[in-house]
Motif scaffolding. Sequence first.
Motif, PDB file in Angstrom:
ATOM      1  N   GLU A   1      -2.723  -1.449   2.767  1.00 41.10           N
ATOM      2  CA  GLU A   1      -1.732  -0.635   3.038  1.00 41.10           C
ATOM      3  C   GLU A   1      -0.315  -1.339   2.714  1.00 41.10           C
ATOM      4  O   GLU A   1       0.603  -0.679   2.449  1.00 41.10           O
ATOM      5  CB  GLU A   1      -1.707  -0.585   4.386  1.00 41.10           C
ATOM      6  CG  GLU A   1      -1.423  -1.701   5.310  1.00 41.10           C
ATOM      7  CD  GLU A   1      -1.585  -1.347   7.030  1.00 41.10           C
ATOM      8  OE1 GLU A   1      -1.497  -0.316   7.216  1.00 41.10           O
ATOM      9  OE2 GLU A   1      -1.654  -2.186   7.440  1.00 41.10           O
ATOM     10  N   HIS A   2      -0.210  -2.736   2.531  1.00 36.89           N
ATOM     11  CA  HIS A   2       0.881  -3.146   2.231  1.00 36.89           C
ATOM     12  C   HIS A   2       1.470  -2.945   0.591  1.00 36.89           C
ATOM     13  O   HIS A   2       2.477  -3.056   0.222  1.00 36.89           O
ATOM     14  CB  HIS A   2       1.086  -4.575   2.459  1.00 36.89           C
ATOM     15  CG  HIS A   2       0.764  -5.206   3.709  1.00 36.89           C
ATOM     16  ND1 HIS A   2       1.529  -4.750   4.734  1.00 36.89           N
ATOM     17  CD2 HIS A   2      -0.479  -5.842   4.417  1.00 36.89           C
ATOM     18  CE1 HIS A   2       0.907  -5.156   5.960  1.00 36.89           C
ATOM     19  NE2 HIS A   2      -0.121  -5.918   5.709  1.00 36.89           N
ATOM     20  N   TYR A   3       0.252  -2.632  -0.156  1.00 38.16           N
ATOM     21  CA  TYR A   3       0.602  -2.220  -1.495  1.00 38.16           C
ATOM     22  C   TYR A   3       1.620  -0.948  -1.636  1.00 38.16           C
ATOM     23  O   TYR A   3       2.154  -0.806  -2.702  1.00 38.16           O
ATOM     24  CB  TYR A   3      -0.558  -1.915  -2.240  1.00 38.16           C
ATOM     25  CG  TYR A   3      -0.518  -1.936  -3.789  1.00 38.16           C
ATOM     26  CD1 TYR A   3      -0.334  -3.122  -4.308  1.00 38.16           C
ATOM     27  CD2 TYR A   3      -0.492  -0.967  -4.566  1.00 38.16           C
ATOM     28  CE1 TYR A   3      -0.037  -3.134  -5.772  1.00 38.16           C
ATOM     29  CE2 TYR A   3      -0.192  -0.699  -5.785  1.00 38.16           C
ATOM     30  CZ  TYR A   3       0.036  -1.963  -6.636  1.00 38.16           C
ATOM     31  OH  TYR A   3       0.038  -2.102  -7.858  1.00 38.16           O
ATOM     32  N   ILE A   4       1.674  -0.115  -0.512  1.00 37.89           N
ATOM     33  CA  ILE A   4       2.398   1.158  -0.605  1.00 37.89           C
ATOM     34  C   ILE A   4       3.834   0.751  -0.969  1.00 37.89           C
ATOM     35  O   ILE A   4       4.647   1.368  -1.823  1.00 37.89           O
ATOM     36  CB  ILE A   4       2.236   1.995   0.488  1.00 37.89           C
ATOM     37  CG1 ILE A   4       0.668   2.485   0.436  1.00 37.89           C
ATOM     38  CG2 ILE A   4       3.517   3.027   0.603  1.00 37.89           C
ATOM     39  CD1 ILE A   4       0.731   3.403   1.717  1.00 37.89           C
ATOM     40  N   GLU A   5       4.319  -0.472  -0.390  1.00 38.68           N
ATOM     41  CA  GLU A   5       5.769  -0.912  -0.848  1.00 38.68           C
ATOM     42  C   GLU A   5       5.722  -1.239  -2.029  1.00 38.68           C
ATOM     43  O   GLU A   5       6.824  -1.205  -2.788  1.00 38.68           O
ATOM     44  CB  GLU A   5       6.128  -2.290   0.469  1.00 38.68           C
ATOM     45  CG  GLU A   5       5.842  -1.728   1.829  1.00 38.68           C
ATOM     46  CD  GLU A   5       7.026  -0.461   2.197  1.00 38.68           C
ATOM     47  OE1 GLU A   5       7.892  -0.455   1.632  1.00 38.68           O
ATOM     48  OE2 GLU A   5       6.561   0.390   3.053  1.00 38.68           O
ATOM     49  N   HIS A   6       5.037  -1.726  -2.630  1.00 45.69           N
ATOM     50  CA  HIS A   6       5.013  -2.061  -4.177  1.00 45.69           C
ATOM     51  C   HIS A   6       5.180  -0.823  -4.923  1.00 45.69           C
ATOM     52  O   HIS A   6       5.856  -0.844  -5.775  1.00 45.69           O
ATOM     53  CB  HIS A   6       3.620  -2.714  -4.587  1.00 45.69           C
ATOM     54  CG  HIS A   6       3.874  -3.240  -6.152  1.00 45.69           C
ATOM     55  ND1 HIS A   6       4.625  -4.187  -6.398  1.00 45.69           N
ATOM     56  CD2 HIS A   6       3.317  -2.748  -7.050  1.00 45.69           C
ATOM     57  CE1 HIS A   6       4.380  -4.406  -7.653  1.00 45.69           C
ATOM     58  NE2 HIS A   6       3.510  -3.449  -8.188  1.00 45.69           N
ATOM     59  N   ILE A   7       4.649   0.176  -4.564  1.00 40.25           N
ATOM     60  CA  ILE A   7       4.756   1.608  -5.359  1.00 40.25           C
ATOM     61  C   ILE A   7       6.081   2.164  -5.131  1.00 40.25           C
ATOM     62  O   ILE A   7       6.921   2.417  -6.122  1.00 40.25           O
ATOM     63  CB  ILE A   7       3.718   2.415  -4.542  1.00 40.25           C
ATOM     64  CG1 ILE A   7       2.423   2.246  -5.067  1.00 40.25           C
ATOM     65  CG2 ILE A   7       4.082   3.834  -5.039  1.00 40.25           C
ATOM     66  CD1 ILE A   7       1.569   3.112  -4.249  1.00 40.25           C
TER      67      ILE A   7
END
Length: 981
Positions: free
Chosen positions: A743-749
């Motif tokens: 879920e933290h990868y969404i901030e990377h998006i």
Amino acid sequence: MKILNRLLFSVVLCLFVLPGKTQNQPEFLKYLDDPWVDSTLTHMTLDQKVGQLFIAQVYSKEKLPAGHAIFEKISRYHIGGLIFMQGTPANQLAITNQLQAQSQIPLLVTMDAEWGPGFRLTSAPKYPVQMALGAIQKDSLIYQMGYEVGSQLKRIGVHVNYAPVADVNSNPANPVINYRSFGEEPEKVAHKSWMYAKGLQDAGILAVAKHFPGHGDTETDSHLGLPVIRHDFDRLDHVEMYPFKHLIGQGIGGVMTAHLHVEAYDPESDLPASLSTNMIQNKLIDDLGFNGLVISDAMNMHGVSKQFSDGEATVRALQAGNDMLEIVPNLPVRIAAVKAALKNGQLTEEQLEQKCRKILALKKWLQLDRYTPASPEGLEADYQQAGYELTKRLLHEQSLTLLKNEGKLLPLKRLDTLKIAALSIGADHETPFQKMLSRYTTVDVYHLPKNASKEAIQKLMLELNDYNLLISGIHDMRLNVSGNYGLTPVINEVLQALASKPQIVVLFGNPYALNFLPDVEKAAGLLVTYQENQMTQELAAQAIFGAIRVDGRLPVNVNDTFFLNQGITLPKIGRLKYSIPEEVGLSSFKLNSKIDSIAELGLKEKAYPGCQVLVAKDGQVIFYKSYGYFTYDKKRAVDQSAIYDWASLTKITGPLPALIKLHGEKKFNLDLPFSFYWPDFRNTDKEKITVREVLAHQGGLTSWIPFYKNALLKNGQLKSSVFRDHPIASFNRRIASSLYLNEHYIEHIYQEIRDSRLLPHRKYTYSDLGFHIFPRIIEDLTGNDYEAYLRDSIYAPLGANTITYNAYKHFPREDIVPTEQDNVFRKELLQGFVHDEGASMLGGVSGNAGLFGSANDLAKIMQMYLQFGYYGGEQLLDSASIREFTRIQYPKNQNRRGLGFDKPFIDNHKNKLDEAYPAVDASPESFGHSGYTGTFTWVDPKNQLLFIFFSNRVYPTRENPKLFKLNIRPAMHQAIYDSLK
């Protein structure tokens, strides 16, 4: 002598006109002195003249065998006419032609077709019963019905219809008239009867009013015994005979006499009116001035046959004033009796000649002097004309009568507050009524037999405890009073048990049945349809949700609670109605053939394995059809329950309605920088891009970013820091059957979007990037979860409950249309998981893609847009905001886009079809969107047109461009406009 008799007959006809009254004579009487009538009558033998008085019964269930009795009745006894009973249109037409060819004098072909040929014939048009017509307020529709019935009868060689029933039914226990009457208000019965009769006669069919002097206040079936009317002259004049007087004054061609006894006219005997000189000659002919054709009711009915022999009944009927006798058993005996009566003076040759002359004049009016056989070619198509269905539909619709509406419960609003159970009492399967209810919102379906056990009832009561609204249909009723209209004690037991709950009851049958349902009075809503068929069931459901206007009035007194002319008017409240193209002035045949051919082309060329099309015009769904299969293996056919991946249609159905709502509430400003709502853009090259520019694809954002590629190793494998094959800790965003995202990868998006290259110009470049972000902005502005906000503010009030992200959570896999076989990223066939990779990486919830749902529910959103925010009695979105969002924003640099919405090419009308977008004739005011998976929707306010096309053209691969090469969507869209022309 014959010339003198004819002159005297004409003078007598003139004398029969009542002084001081305008009396229209039956049109066929103008042929009394016609040369063909003179010549035919002059050359007729006595046997032929006598034979003309009789109408013999024929069935058309099957072809006539050699030696059938009807052949002798024609060749030996020279009968004047036929009455056809049960059969088929094709058989009846063939038999009619066969028998007409054998008759020296053309036969008068008659039928009991009270509500159309379908009254007697299978697979033939059938209109509502007369009691239902008694409830409607637009009598012009009854004229239209009469004209259509006349045309249908004429098509198969029929000349006379024993209709309308002009009896004033004032007795709920009447076993023989009842629902066959227009009601118990003489004036309305009279007017509606004439509308029907005029329609018939304008179509070239003789109308015969029945059953004179009025069969409405009887409790005996004249088929079985002799009913007795005991009213005085004044009552008879103002009630029973009132419609007949009106019809005679208007010029009806025929009257049928009834086998019932009227004490006031024949106090010394039990003489049936059909055999009574006082009743027919003295009252009907001399007093009321009727000069048309007088026909007896069937002479085999016990109301006459129990008292008199065949011969005596025949002679008495002719003496009394009947011109023709219908359904005559023992024809040789009857003919012999007539001949004997002529010899002994009971009947005169002048009387015989007058009757024959009248019959021949009628045949001349019917053009039987130039008889041509009816053609069997195209009969089935002629009987299936959509215009006939439209008339039937409108009659049923306008007959619906609302008798209770406590607290103005109907039409139903605030669907988001209702948990509805739909109960069908007397049905063992899902009914058309329940299916149509389900088109408007979520309903749970229950069934209960009419003779259910107490255990079954108790179980049902427990299951219904969780609902705050019940909609109960009472099914499988009888139209006549026999057996209490088919009702059982169980029905009242159920209604009584449910009395404490808010309940709407729909009675699919005769309103007199309410006398046997005392507990129905406890319902909050009560709707009566008068009949049960698929059409009345579907219309009743539409009425409950305010898709159609309800304006019927009860045509009879049922009891002290439900009385004559009672009825509550319900307005339409802007929900979609389901109808046929003819209701909006289009041709079903043309529209179907155009759309079918294009859809089938796509299937043939494998542009998609299946598709679905919905068309609405003027707020009415007039086309809703599925084609093909979910996949090319043809295991699951596409149907209306199919759930599609909407792809980019999500833009205008997910974030856009929320943003329009917030704009209308002054919580969202289109001309502020996007960075005002999305701080990530501050201090970047995107800081000054406005919201308006982003929504109009004018902000210079790059088209898209393949986010998933940055989450792959160089060998193409998924990074373990981003993906897992099972949910653990922060790996809780499911993006495929066995694939979970950190879920933290969404901030990377979001960071990738922030850092993406900004185009050097402010011109139209379609971009998904802003739409990835809008759900987060909406959450910030509303303080609510994005999905919950859409559901509670938009979808639930619309009743659009199939619309959802991550369809795999909410629907069986087999109901979801698959998209692509993804062999690169998710390594599976995508079914219930969003096709778009970017939306997938956001957990399936994004503003650019991710929504799934049915075409029916998409239609609700688009119709709401078309009505500028109004739907279901509520202004869900601000109309001015919708107008702003749907107009072209930057036309000067050839950007056709609205705010989120797609628009036609600028100067689109100048293009050829294969160069236009969407359709050449789509107005500049129109708007919509297309989807990558093969979806498309468009609305046109100018033409009040809504179009939806669903397909999974990316199955099994997105490399299939045939949908575009074949120009399927624009061509189909244009075909609809062509149909409008």
